[in-house]
Each structure stands twice: as structure tokens, then as C-alpha cells.
Write a protein that holds these residues in place. Structure first.
Motif, PDB file in Angstrom:
ATOM      1  N   ALA A   1      -7.606  17.880  64.586  1.00  0.00           N
ATOM      2  CA  ALA A   1      -6.517  16.949  64.875  1.00  0.00           C
ATOM      3  C   ALA A   1      -5.921  17.229  66.240  1.00  0.00           C
ATOM      4  O   ALA A   1      -5.881  18.361  66.692  1.00  0.00           O
ATOM      5  CB  ALA A   1      -5.445  17.043  63.801  1.00  0.00           C
ATOM      6  N   GLY A   2      -5.465  16.176  66.909  1.00  0.00           N
ATOM      7  CA  GLY A   2      -4.925  16.329  68.251  1.00  0.00           C
ATOM      8  C   GLY A   2      -3.498  16.813  68.266  1.00  0.00           C
ATOM      9  O   GLY A   2      -3.039  17.370  69.253  1.00  0.00           O
ATOM     10  N   SER A   3      -2.753  16.606  67.222  1.00  0.00           N
ATOM     11  CA  SER A   3      -1.360  17.036  67.191  1.00  0.00           C
ATOM     12  C   SER A   3      -0.982  17.422  65.777  1.00  0.00           C
ATOM     13  O   SER A   3      -1.516  16.866  64.820  1.00  0.00           O
ATOM     14  CB  SER A   3      -0.433  15.924  67.695  1.00  0.00           C
ATOM     15  N   PRO A   4      -0.075  18.358  65.637  1.00  0.00           N
ATOM     16  CA  PRO A   4       0.298  18.803  64.297  1.00  0.00           C
ATOM     17  C   PRO A   4       1.257  17.831  63.629  1.00  0.00           C
ATOM     18  O   PRO A   4       1.953  17.059  64.281  1.00  0.00           O
ATOM     19  CB  PRO A   4       0.986  20.137  64.560  1.00  0.00           C
ATOM     20  N   ILE A   5       1.278  17.871  62.298  1.00  0.00           N
ATOM     21  CA  ILE A   5       2.346  17.235  61.548  1.00  0.00           C
ATOM     22  C   ILE A   5       3.565  18.141  61.641  1.00  0.00           C
ATOM     23  O   ILE A   5       3.469  19.340  61.415  1.00  0.00           O
ATOM     24  CB  ILE A   5       1.949  17.038  60.069  1.00  0.00           C
ATOM     25  N   GLN A   6       4.703  17.589  61.966  1.00  0.00           N
ATOM     26  CA  GLN A   6       5.949  18.331  61.996  1.00  0.00           C
ATOM     27  C   GLN A   6       6.907  17.674  61.008  1.00  0.00           C
ATOM     28  O   GLN A   6       7.048  16.447  61.009  1.00  0.00           O
ATOM     29  CB  GLN A   6       6.566  18.308  63.395  1.00  0.00           C
ATOM     30  N   GLY A   7       7.545  18.449  60.168  1.00  0.00           N
ATOM     31  CA  GLY A   7       8.452  17.888  59.192  1.00  0.00           C
ATOM     32  C   GLY A   7       9.622  18.803  58.918  1.00  0.00           C
ATOM     33  O   GLY A   7       9.644  19.963  59.339  1.00  0.00           O
ATOM     34  N   GLN A   8      10.579  18.274  58.196  1.00  0.00           N
ATOM     35  CA  GLN A   8      11.757  19.034  57.808  1.00  0.00           C
ATOM     36  C   GLN A   8      11.603  19.543  56.380  1.00  0.00           C
ATOM     37  O   GLN A   8      11.033  18.870  55.530  1.00  0.00           O
ATOM     38  CB  GLN A   8      13.011  18.165  57.905  1.00  0.00           C
ATOM     39  N   VAL A   9      12.096  20.741  56.133  1.00  0.00           N
ATOM     40  CA  VAL A   9      12.121  21.327  54.793  1.00  0.00           C
ATOM     41  C   VAL A   9      13.559  21.240  54.290  1.00  0.00           C
ATOM     42  O   VAL A   9      14.497  21.377  55.081  1.00  0.00           O
ATOM     43  CB  VAL A   9      11.631  22.787  54.832  1.00  0.00           C
ATOM     44  N   PRO A  10      13.780  20.981  52.996  1.00  0.00           N
ATOM     45  CA  PRO A  10      15.149  20.927  52.482  1.00  0.00           C
ATOM     46  C   PRO A  10      15.939  22.188  52.800  1.00  0.00           C
ATOM     47  O   PRO A  10      15.386  23.210  53.222  1.00  0.00           O
ATOM     48  CB  PRO A  10      14.937  20.779  50.957  1.00  0.00           C
ATOM     49  N   GLU A  11      17.242  22.129  52.593  1.00  0.00           N
ATOM     50  CA  GLU A  11      18.131  23.248  52.925  1.00  0.00           C
ATOM     51  C   GLU A  11      17.914  24.417  51.972  1.00  0.00           C
ATOM     52  O   GLU A  11      18.729  24.720  51.105  1.00  0.00           O
ATOM     53  CB  GLU A  11      19.589  22.787  52.878  1.00  0.00           C
ATOM     54  N   ILE A  12      16.780  25.070  52.157  1.00  0.00           N
ATOM     55  CA  ILE A  12      16.423  26.222  51.340  1.00  0.00           C
ATOM     56  C   ILE A  12      15.863  27.303  52.253  1.00  0.00           C
ATOM     57  O   ILE A  12      15.378  27.015  53.355  1.00  0.00           O
ATOM     58  CB  ILE A  12      15.381  25.869  50.252  1.00  0.00           C
ATOM     59  N   ARG A  13      15.920  28.540  51.790  1.00  0.00           N
ATOM     60  CA  ARG A  13      15.323  29.650  52.527  1.00  0.00           C
ATOM     61  C   ARG A  13      14.039  30.037  51.816  1.00  0.00           C
ATOM     62  O   ARG A  13      14.064  30.610  50.729  1.00  0.00           O
ATOM     63  CB  ARG A  13      16.284  30.835  52.578  1.00  0.00           C
ATOM     64  N   LEU A  14      12.911  29.702  52.419  1.00  0.00           N
ATOM     65  CA  LEU A  14      11.612  29.964  51.812  1.00  0.00           C
ATOM     66  C   LEU A  14      11.314  31.450  51.774  1.00  0.00           C
ATOM     67  O   LEU A  14      11.670  32.206  52.676  1.00  0.00           O
ATOM     68  CB  LEU A  14      10.513  29.252  52.599  1.00  0.00           C
ATOM     69  N   ASP A  15      10.609  31.868  50.702  1.00  0.00           N
ATOM     70  CA  ASP A  15      10.128  33.241  50.623  1.00  0.00           C
ATOM     71  C   ASP A  15       8.762  33.347  51.312  1.00  0.00           C
ATOM     72  O   ASP A  15       8.318  32.403  51.966  1.00  0.00           O
ATOM     73  CB  ASP A  15      10.074  33.708  49.162  1.00  0.00           C
ATOM     74  N   ASN A  16       8.099  34.493  51.150  1.00  0.00           N
ATOM     75  CA  ASN A  16       6.887  34.772  51.928  1.00  0.00           C
ATOM     76  C   ASN A  16       5.718  33.840  51.674  1.00  0.00           C
ATOM     77  O   ASN A  16       4.899  33.622  52.555  1.00  0.00           O
ATOM     78  CB  ASN A  16       6.405  36.207  51.647  1.00  0.00           C
ATOM     79  N   HIS A  17       5.610  33.282  50.462  1.00  0.00           N
ATOM     80  CA  HIS A  17       4.373  32.602  50.102  1.00  0.00           C
ATOM     81  C   HIS A  17       4.609  31.226  49.495  1.00  0.00           C
ATOM     82  O   HIS A  17       5.650  30.981  48.873  1.00  0.00           O
ATOM     83  CB  HIS A  17       3.597  33.452  49.079  1.00  0.00           C
ATOM     84  N   TRP A  18       3.649  30.325  49.720  1.00  0.00           N
ATOM     85  CA  TRP A  18       3.506  29.125  48.919  1.00  0.00           C
ATOM     86  C   TRP A  18       2.022  28.864  48.725  1.00  0.00           C
ATOM     87  O   TRP A  18       1.188  29.382  49.483  1.00  0.00           O
ATOM     88  CB  TRP A  18       4.264  27.948  49.479  1.00  0.00           C
TER      89      TRP A  18
END
Length: 360
Positions: free
Chosen positions: A340-357
Motif C-alpha cells: 500500500a502507498g499510504s497507511p490507514i490512520q485512525g482514532q482509538v477511543p479514550e482508552i489506554r491500550l495495554d501491550n497486546h491485541w
């Protein structure tokens, strides 16, 4: 922090080819990611949905007693979550329809004198679970062998080291487990506080999954590099490292990736400091991506070595899905693909993510 020019050069080297249709939109359904996060003083595990434009929403969530760490998609459906070390709970959430859609939910508190070390692994049929654990009295690493339905412990095996962390099936040796012994000494009364780092003994071990017999053990030349997280890419195992050197400069310049080919371990250097902290790892193209929150980006390594640092504040959770690498950071999501020529950029809800998904 990565400069704009450095980021663009890295992206061009990594991505190159014309843009493709966005992966999630091409699939016709949102991408579903199982994740752990903090909201205010509350800790949760749940499911995030990402649409083709990168917009993210919380699709389902469940409160947990303390921070979760490792997440595992179970063969029969549902999600297994493990408390952050030294942890005392294990959760199986959801049945065959998956987490957040009903099904059986089970909790298990750790047995006396033991602590969960953050990660687990399941047999192919889901009937058996393997949990990384610590003997609180001696500090020795253990594998807890548990019933997949009840989460009850059937047996314990030694990991032949301290501070076991992530487990994986051995792609080069069927019927064997690979375990990363982080090697960091701790004591029950100090919790996560590191003690006596001169005694560090990090190692990678291969165990027979039928009875826990030791089949092999490997160490890096630098004893202050802690082996933490694992990901296979074909016949190569990538290991995310965390540096525990006394000197800040040595930690800052330390490598974040080691490779295992079935015979030995070696580190992979980068031409720029990555702050010596690999928070998570995922296979990507011909190499690996490492979440480096202290370097404020995702380090990408190809078959020939370091390729780029993709800027993302607090970058840590990573997942490979639909031909893309999905990375989470501070309020942001980024998805990149070798085609892909450009990344998808998005917003994450008002949460603090931990190390893994993990992708569902």
C-alpha cells in the motif's frame, strides 16, 4: 522522536508500490481486535471494531480485577485473558460465538504460592491450556497445565529458568513448546520490582508438550537482554527484547529483536537507538515488527535487517490481519501494508491500550 523526513523515507522504503483498497473495507466487515485497556481506574478486556477508514469503536467489554496482559483466541471460540504479572486471575470469555456474543465465561484464581506471568497457550483442540507461572517462594518459572473447560490445573512443569513470559508452539519441532524465560529476578514482597540484575539468566527453552521434558535451551551473549515476546514468521522465530543494563546509555542503544532458527539465537542491530524496549512483536512481510513505545514508533525489520521506524506515540499492541500490520498507540491506530502507498490512520477511543491485541 522520529523526524518527519525520516518517517517518510522509512515509509517509502517499506511500502513502495501503488495503493491497494483498504483491507477492512475489502473484507466487507470491520476488523475485530481483542484487546485489553484501562479507562480511568477501571481495567477491561473486550473487542474493538475498526472500519475501512480506521475509525475504531468498542464493540464489547468486560471489567477485570487488575490489568490484563496476554490474550489468546481459543480454538473453540472465545477469548482467554491472563492477568499482568504477578497476576492472580485467568479469564475465559465467550463460547463458540466469540467474546461479547454470549457463551460460557469462566474465571480461575491462581493457586497459593503461584503467580501468573502474563501469557498462555492452547492445544489445537482447546482441551488443554498452558500458562506461564512463577513459584513465589523460589522465583522459579513454571508451566501450568490446565483443563481448557474448567481452567483447573492438572500438572506443573519447570521452565528451567526465572521469569517465564510468552509461550508458543514450536514450528520447527512439532509437539514441542517454546518458552521465553525473561530471567529477571523478583521477590514476592516486591512484586514487579527487579532485584539483583547481575543474576539475570534469560533463556529460550524447548519443552516436550507431552510431559514437559527439556529438549533444548539457548541464551544470548548479553545476559542483560530479557527475552519476552514471541512470533513465528515461517522458519524464523522473532523475539522481542527488553534491556536491563545498569547504564541508561546501554539500555538506550540495546537491540529490541533476536532471531531463533532452531539452532541458535542472535540479535539484530538497528542503525538508530530504539530505547532497548520491545513491547510486542508481530510477523510482517518477510520480517517482524516490534512495538517500541519508548522510541515512539514501530520498528520494522525485513529479511535483511532494519527497515524503518514508523512514528506512533506509545506504540505497543500489534496484530497482522488482512495483509496489514495493525498498530495501536496513544489515541491512534495505524495500519500499513507492504503493497500500500499510504497507511490507514485512525482514532482509538479514550482508552489506554495495554501491550497486546489480537485479530479475531
Amino acid at each position: 522522536m522520529p523526524r518527519r523526513r525520516e518517517f517518510l523515507i522509512g515509509m517509502a522504503a517499506l511500502l513502495g508500490a501503488p495503493a491497494l483498497a483498504r483491507a477492512a473495507a475489502r473484507q466487507g466487515e470491520p476488523l475485530r481486535l481483542a484487546a485489553a485497556w484501562q479507562t480511568g481506574q477501571a481495567y477491561r478486556v473486550g473487542v474493538l471494531e475498526v472500519d475501512g477508514a480506521g475509525a475504531t469503536r468498542i464493540a464489547a467489554a468486560l471489567d477485570v480485577p487488575t490489568r490484563a496482559h496476554g490474550l489468546l483466541r481459543l480454538p473453540g471460540g472465545g477469548l482467554l485473558a491472563v492477568a499482568r504479572r504477578p497476576g492472580d486471575w485467568l479469564l475465559r470469555w465467550g463460547g463458540t460465538e466469540g467474546p461479547g456474543k454470549g457463551g460460557a465465561t469462566a474465571w480461575r484464581w491462581i493457586e497459593p504460592g503461584r503467580a501468573f506471568a502474563g501469557h498462555a497457550l492452547a492445544s489445537a483442540d482447546g482441551a488443554t491450556l498452558y500458562t506461564a507461572e512463577i513459584d513465589l517462594e523460589s522465583g522459579a518459572g513454571l508451566i501450568g497445565v490446565r483443563d481448557g473447560a474448567t481452567l483447573e490445573k492438572r500438572a506443573e512443569w519447570p521452565t528451567h529458568g526465572l521469569d517465564p513470559h510468552m509461550l508458543a508452539w514450536d514450528e520447527l519441532h512439532p509437539g514441542a513448546l517454546i518458552v521465553a524465560n525473561g530471567g529477571v529476578p523478583t521477590q514476592p514482597e516486591t512484586g514487579r520490582m527487579k532485584r539483583d540484575l547481575e543474576r539475570m539468566d534469560s533463556s529460550l527453552v524447548r519443552l516436550d508438550a507431552r510431559g514437559g521434558a527439556l529438549l533444548g535451551q539457548w541464551r544470548l551473549a548479553d545476559p542483560r537482554l530479557s527475552l519476552r515476546h514471541l512470533a513465528w514468521n515461517g522458519a524464523r522465530l522473532g523475539i522481542a527484547l527488553q534491556a536491563e543494563h545498569d547504564a541508561a546509555e546501554a539500555r538506550h542503544k540495546a537491540p529490541v529483536l533476536a532471531l531463533f532458527d532452531g539452532q541458535g539465537l542472535r540479535t539484530v542491530d538497528a542503525p538508530r537507538p530504539l530505547a532497548g524496549y520491545g513491547g510486542s512483536i508481530a510477523p510482517f512481510a518477510a520480517g517482524f515488527a516490534i512495538g517500541c513505545p519508548r522510541a515512539r514508533g514501530v520498528a520494522v525489520f525485513g529479511a535483511e535487517g532494519f527497515r524503518a521506524l514508523l512514528g506512533l506515540e506509545d506504540a505497543c499492541p500489534l496484530a497482522s490481519a488482512h495483509g496489514r500490520l495493525w498498530a495501536g498507540g496513544s489515541g491512534r491506530l495505524m495500519a500499513v501494508s507492504p503493497g500500500a502507498g499510504s497507511p490507514i490512520q485512525g482514532q482509538v477511543p479514550e482508552i489506554r491500550l495495554d501491550n497486546h491485541w489480537i485479530a479475531l
